[in-house]
Every structure is written in structure tokens, then in C-alpha cells.
Design a protein around this motif. Sequence first.
Motif, PDB file in Angstrom:
ATOM      1  N   THR A 112     -11.607  -6.979  24.708  1.00 43.17           N
ATOM      2  CA  THR A 112     -10.927  -7.864  26.337  1.00 43.17           C
ATOM      3  C   THR A 112     -10.166  -7.255  26.429  1.00 43.17           C
ATOM      4  N   TRP A 145      -9.956  -9.370  32.537  1.00 42.56           N
ATOM      5  CA  TRP A 145     -11.351  -9.270  32.368  1.00 42.56           C
ATOM      6  C   TRP A 145     -11.181 -11.094  32.237  1.00 42.56           C
ATOM      7  N   ARG A 197     -12.347 -13.578  35.151  1.00 42.73           N
ATOM      8  CA  ARG A 197     -13.844 -14.185  35.221  1.00 42.73           C
ATOM      9  C   ARG A 197     -13.748 -15.567  34.766  1.00 42.73           C
ATOM     10  N   CYS A 199     -17.693 -31.771  26.078  1.00 38.16           N
ATOM     11  CA  CYS A 199     -16.037 -31.429  27.041  1.00 38.16           C
ATOM     12  C   CYS A 199     -16.690 -32.616  28.101  1.00 38.16           C
ATOM     13  N   ARG A 228     -16.412 -11.884  21.221  1.00 36.40           N
ATOM     14  CA  ARG A 228     -15.424 -12.686  22.824  1.00 36.40           C
ATOM     15  C   ARG A 228     -16.058 -13.500  23.603  1.00 36.40           C
ATOM     16  N   ASN A 229     -17.764 -13.654  23.589  1.00 37.43           N
ATOM     17  CA  ASN A 229     -18.234 -14.044  24.573  1.00 37.43           C
ATOM     18  C   ASN A 229     -17.614 -15.847  24.642  1.00 37.43           C
ATOM     19  N   MET A 283     -22.531 -19.975  22.209  1.00 35.25           N
ATOM     20  CA  MET A 283     -23.205 -20.223  24.077  1.00 35.25           C
ATOM     21  C   MET A 283     -23.648 -19.089  25.286  1.00 35.25           C
ATOM     22  N   GLY A 312     -23.447 -18.465  28.202  1.00 33.48           N
ATOM     23  CA  GLY A 312     -22.500 -18.484  28.819  1.00 33.48           C
ATOM     24  C   GLY A 312     -22.989 -18.411  30.123  1.00 33.48           C
ATOM     25  N   ARG A 313     -23.629 -17.446  30.695  1.00 36.33           N
ATOM     26  CA  ARG A 313     -24.978 -17.499  32.110  1.00 36.33           C
ATOM     27  C   ARG A 313     -25.630 -18.562  31.797  1.00 36.33           C
ATOM     28  N   HIS A 364     -12.914 -30.030  35.542  1.00 34.63           N
ATOM     29  CA  HIS A 364     -13.154 -29.718  33.740  1.00 34.63           C
ATOM     30  C   HIS A 364     -12.748 -28.676  33.984  1.00 34.63           C
ATOM     31  N   ALA A 406     -13.299 -25.733  32.846  1.00 34.09           N
ATOM     32  CA  ALA A 406     -13.322 -24.816  31.436  1.00 34.09           C
ATOM     33  C   ALA A 406     -13.370 -23.220  32.681  1.00 34.09           C
ATOM     34  N   ASN A 407     -13.621 -22.969  33.571  1.00 32.85           N
ATOM     35  CA  ASN A 407     -13.520 -22.047  34.074  1.00 32.85           C
ATOM     36  C   ASN A 407     -13.222 -22.080  35.654  1.00 32.85           C
ATOM     37  N   ARG A 410     -13.430 -20.125  38.038  1.00 29.77           N
ATOM     38  CA  ARG A 410     -14.708 -19.749  38.780  1.00 29.77           C
ATOM     39  C   ARG A 410     -15.699 -20.750  39.218  1.00 29.77           C
ATOM     40  N   ASN A 466     -10.569 -23.901  27.781  1.00 23.34           N
ATOM     41  CA  ASN A 466     -10.871 -24.724  27.468  1.00 23.34           C
ATOM     42  C   ASN A 466     -10.774 -26.017  26.501  1.00 23.34           C
ATOM     43  N   PHE A 475     -18.905 -31.669  32.799  1.00 22.52           N
ATOM     44  CA  PHE A 475     -19.823 -30.886  32.358  1.00 22.52           C
ATOM     45  C   PHE A 475     -19.970 -30.940  31.193  1.00 22.52           C
TER      46      PHE A 475
HETATM   47  O1  UT7 Z   1     -17.362 -26.538  29.025  1.00 22.84           O
HETATM   48  C1  UT7 Z   1     -18.092 -26.372  29.233  1.00 22.84           C
HETATM   49  C2  UT7 Z   1     -18.524 -25.051  28.197  1.00 22.84           C
HETATM   50  N1  UT7 Z   1     -17.951 -23.240  28.972  1.00 22.84           N
HETATM   51  C3  UT7 Z   1     -18.392 -23.512  30.529  1.00 22.84           C
HETATM   52  O2  UT7 Z   1     -18.249 -23.571  31.593  1.00 22.84           O
HETATM   53  C4  UT7 Z   1     -18.500 -21.870  30.268  1.00 22.84           C
HETATM   54  C5  UT7 Z   1     -19.385 -21.336  30.810  1.00 22.84           C
HETATM   55  N2  UT7 Z   1     -19.955 -19.580  31.295  1.00 22.84           N
HETATM   56  C6  UT7 Z   1     -18.771 -19.023  32.092  1.00 22.84           C
HETATM   57  O3  UT7 Z   1     -17.171 -20.146  31.721  1.00 22.84           O
HETATM   58  C7  UT7 Z   1     -19.467 -17.605  32.039  1.00 22.84           C
HETATM   59  O4  UT7 Z   1     -20.395 -17.933  31.900  1.00 22.84           O
HETATM   60  C8  UT7 Z   1     -18.075 -16.353  31.030  1.00 22.84           C
HETATM   61  C9  UT7 Z   1     -16.773 -16.428  31.050  1.00 22.84           C
HETATM   62  C10 UT7 Z   1     -18.546 -17.670  29.621  1.00 22.84           C
HETATM   63  C11 UT7 Z   1     -18.661 -15.124  31.005  1.00 22.84           C
HETATM   64  O5  UT7 Z   1     -18.114 -14.912  31.730  1.00 22.84           O
HETATM   65  P1  UT7 Z   1     -19.624 -14.051  33.156  1.00 22.84           P
HETATM   66  O6  UT7 Z   1     -18.946 -13.338  34.357  1.00 22.84           O
HETATM   67  O7  UT7 Z   1     -20.802 -14.957  33.260  1.00 22.84           O
HETATM   68  O8  UT7 Z   1     -19.771 -12.663  32.444  1.00 22.84           O
HETATM   69  P2  UT7 Z   1     -21.574 -12.493  31.058  1.00 22.84           P
HETATM   70  O9  UT7 Z   1     -22.107 -13.339  30.159  1.00 22.84           O
HETATM   71  O10 UT7 Z   1     -21.998 -12.529  32.527  1.00 22.84           O
HETATM   72  O11 UT7 Z   1     -21.632 -10.947  30.714  1.00 22.84           O
HETATM   73  C12 UT7 Z   1     -21.025  -9.659  31.931  1.00 22.84           C
HETATM   74  C13 UT7 Z   1     -20.264  -8.849  30.435  1.00 22.84           C
HETATM   75  C14 UT7 Z   1     -21.334  -8.659  29.594  1.00 22.84           C
HETATM   76  O12 UT7 Z   1     -21.601  -6.841  29.285  1.00 22.84           O
HETATM   77  P3  UT7 Z   1     -22.822  -6.670  29.659  1.00 22.84           P
HETATM   78  O13 UT7 Z   1     -23.517  -7.268  29.519  1.00 22.84           O
HETATM   79  O14 UT7 Z   1     -22.291  -6.909  31.497  1.00 22.84           O
HETATM   80  O15 UT7 Z   1     -22.080  -4.762  29.310  1.00 22.84           O
HETATM   81  C15 UT7 Z   1     -20.691  -8.883  28.695  1.00 22.84           C
HETATM   82  O16 UT7 Z   1     -20.879  -8.369  27.373  1.00 22.84           O
HETATM   83  O17 UT7 Z   1     -19.497  -8.830  30.518  1.00 22.84           O
HETATM   84  C16 UT7 Z   1     -19.334  -8.411  28.960  1.00 22.84           C
HETATM   85  N3  UT7 Z   1     -18.271  -9.993  28.386  1.00 22.84           N
HETATM   86  C17 UT7 Z   1     -16.719  -9.441  28.543  1.00 22.84           C
HETATM   87  N4  UT7 Z   1     -16.332  -8.381  28.504  1.00 22.84           N
HETATM   88  C18 UT7 Z   1     -14.780  -8.240  27.967  1.00 22.84           C
HETATM   89  C19 UT7 Z   1     -18.401 -11.145  27.803  1.00 22.84           C
HETATM   90  N5  UT7 Z   1     -17.131 -11.547  27.758  1.00 22.84           N
HETATM   91  C20 UT7 Z   1     -15.841 -10.478  27.388  1.00 22.84           C
HETATM   92  C21 UT7 Z   1     -14.848 -10.801  27.490  1.00 22.84           C
HETATM   93  N6  UT7 Z   1     -14.481  -9.536  27.376  1.00 22.84           N
HETATM   94  N7  UT7 Z   1     -13.532 -11.434  26.467  1.00 22.84           N
END
Ligand code: UT7
Length: 351
Positions: free
Chosen positions: A31, A35, A39, A114, A153-154, A217, A219-220, A254, A256-257, A259, A284, A314
Motif C-alpha cells: 500500500t 493511496w 481513498r 459501528c 490491505r483491504n 469486508m 469494501g465496495r 461515523h 469510516a472514510n 470520502r 475507523n 452506519f
Molecule cells: O464502518 C463501516 C465499515 N467500513 C466502511 O465504511 C468502508 C467502506 N468502504 C471503503 O471505504 C472503500 O471501499 C475502501 C477504502 C475499503 C476501498 O476504496 P475503494 O476506492 O472502494 O477501492 P476499491 O475497493 O474499488 O479498490 C480499488 C483498487 C483495487 O485494485 P484493482 O482491483 O483496481 O487493481 C484494490 O485492490 O485499490 C486496491 N486497494 C489498495 N491499494 C493500495 C485496496 N486496498 C488498498 C490499499 N492500498 N490499502
Amino acid sequence: MLQSYSQISGWGKYVPEKRLTNFDLEKMVDTSHEWIVQRTGIEERRVAAKGETGGDMALAASRQALETAGLKPTDLDLIIVATSTPDYFVPALSSTLQAALGATCPAFTVMTGCTGFVYGLVTGHQFIATGAFKRILVVGVELITPFLDWEDRNTCVLFGDGAGAVVLTPSPGPRGVLAFDLGSNGELGHNLILEGGGGANPMSHQMIDNGQHYLKMNGREVFKFATRILPQSTQAVLNNAGMGLDDIDLIIPHQANARIIDLAVRYLKIDPKKVFVNVNKYGNTSAASIPIALVEAIEQGRVKPDDKIALVSFGAGLTWASAVVQWGVAVPPSNGRVAAETVPVEVVAAS
Ligand code: UT7
């Protein structure tokens, strides 16, 4: 029938000393600081010391909350703890906290991810509203880092440990929880799950070999849910309160993110200055995120008597929980004690 309003008359928080920065994580998983910041808005999170438990963190936050309220543990009528990462399955963290505090009252734990703190706050309010109890401690605490897969890393970049607590007492006028919006969509539960160790998938070598003792999780999917539910539940709780966004002085979502928060701010056309964000410092912290943010908002002088505050959360379940709270008590100057280390941040731009 409503017999009394409740007000938040005590507050406290605890976060572990150890900071884990994005640069530290760069050495652990594939990571980058860029990033993670772009994100999620997260720059660092706190990680409990070896041997430091959720009970220890809850105790520290609770003692502060009792001190602010001017109460002793034996004054409490009820303790409600929100956590999804308890020290033990049995006994509940609420009971171990009750013993550690030296309180003699009933205690129970809510486990709604959460949203747990807001669920707990709304529940505590009911006991005061009916006249059943007068002094209630509500705690949100998570020792979540032991449940993270530090090779995934997710998830591992997102979460952190901490605790926050408030004391609810009766108020003669309209104060405390004025309205709430609670919800659950269990059909989406598989998107944020710790599969192993419970009755459905008991502890076994195979369960551990499969990594099912870690939080997983999608994530998406959680992101989609969160960006829909954050504005929806904000609007619902305002409707229930008979208020509009202009009536609200501070929104504590909350953390979490950044964004997710930013998208809700844009959708609802909220003045970003009214939105409290500290996800950059703690990541988070699940059920602890809203009480930690509330305490920091107080410490930064952003909460004044009569202010109306919307708490919007949420999380796992998937659940949501929001409340409009009217602030009652003045904040003593000593509560600015950690103001110097807290820096309000701009909500980051959505990409
Ligand atoms: O408290 C409630 C619980 N949680 C949440 O509210 C979290 C909700 N979800 C999120 O905040 C976001 O979905 C994340 C932050 C988890 C992920 O962000 P995203 O912009 O939705 O990324 P993505 O899942 O669409 O992944 C985009 C890319 C992927 O690579 P490929 O498949 O496009 O090649 C991931 O593998 O980013 C990659 N990726 C990372 N890269 C670098 C995922 N985690 C990481 C990381 N570092 N830590």
C-alpha cells in the motif's frame, strides 16, 4: 409516556498511545500513504499496547466521563457498552467494566458494529425518558486491531482502537436525544463479517488456517451502502425531530472514510464547517468513533449549550443509527485539556 428528557452531562475518551502511520503500513502490506489518504482520508490510527484490553480503554474513558459529570461509579443506575470486539464472548465487557469501575448497577452490551454507540445512547435515553433510571453510562469501545489480518490491505489500513463514553442524566427541559432513526438490513450482513469463532463456525485449526478469525469486508458494497444511508438517515432523523439541516449546529458522522462523509456533505449540501471529521487521526474505531469525535468536538470548543448535534452512523449488520441531540450543560474550561493535539481537517475531495 415521556417523563423526562435526558442530557449528556459527562464525557470522556481514551485512545492508545501507539500511532501506526500509513508509512508504517507501507512496510507491512502493498500500500502507500498516498493511496490511503486519497481513498480514505486516514493518515494514522492508534493500536493498543500488548496486554491493553478493551476493558482498560473503556475504563479510562468512563472514569473521565464520570469525573466530568461529577458522579461516582456507585451513583450509576445502568451501564451500556457498545462493542463488536469484546475482550471475552462471556462475560460481557459491560460486566467486566462494571466490576473494574466499582459500580453496582446493571450492565449490558450492544453489538451492532459501528452503530453500537448510537444504539446504546438511544436505549439509555429510553430508560431516562420513562423515569426508570437517572444516571446512565454509555460507552463505545473497540479493540479491533487483534481481529485484523495484517496481510490484507483491504481492511488493515482502515481500522484503529479506542474508546469514548458519555453520562446521561435527566434534564428539566428539551435536551439530550430529541429524535432518532435506527435501522438494520441483515440481508447485507455478509459484506462485513467475522465468520469464525462463533456458534456457526466454532474455533478450530481449520477455521484459523482459513483466516476466518479475521474481519472481512466487501469494501465496495459497504461503500455503496454507506454513501446511500448516510444522507438518508440524516434526513430521516431530522424529519423525526421536526428540523431542517439549518437547525443543526454540528454533524458528527461515523468516521469510516472521509470520502463517504464528503459525498454525503455534497449530496445534502451541508456547510462542511458544520461537519466534524477526525478520521485522519484514528481511522475507523467502529463503535468508539462517534463518542471519540464528540469529545474532541467538545474539547475544540465546537459544542455550546443549546446546540443541536446530529450523530449519524452506519456499519456492520448492515445497520444505521442516528440521533439529534440537544446539548445541555456548559463545558468547563478544563475540558480544553487536549485541544492542542487536535486539528480540525477539511473533508477531502471525493475522487
Ligand atoms: O464502518 C463501516 C465499515 N467500513 C466502511 O465504511 C468502508 C467502506 N468502504 C471503503 O471505504 C472503500 O471501499 C475502501 C477504502 C475499503 C476501498 O476504496 P475503494 O476506492 O472502494 O477501492 P476499491 O475497493 O474499488 O479498490 C480499488 C483498487 C483495487 O485494485 P484493482 O482491483 O483496481 O487493481 C484494490 O485492490 O485499490 C486496491 N486497494 C489498495 N491499494 C493500495 C485496496 N486496498 C488498498 C490499499 N492500498 N490499502
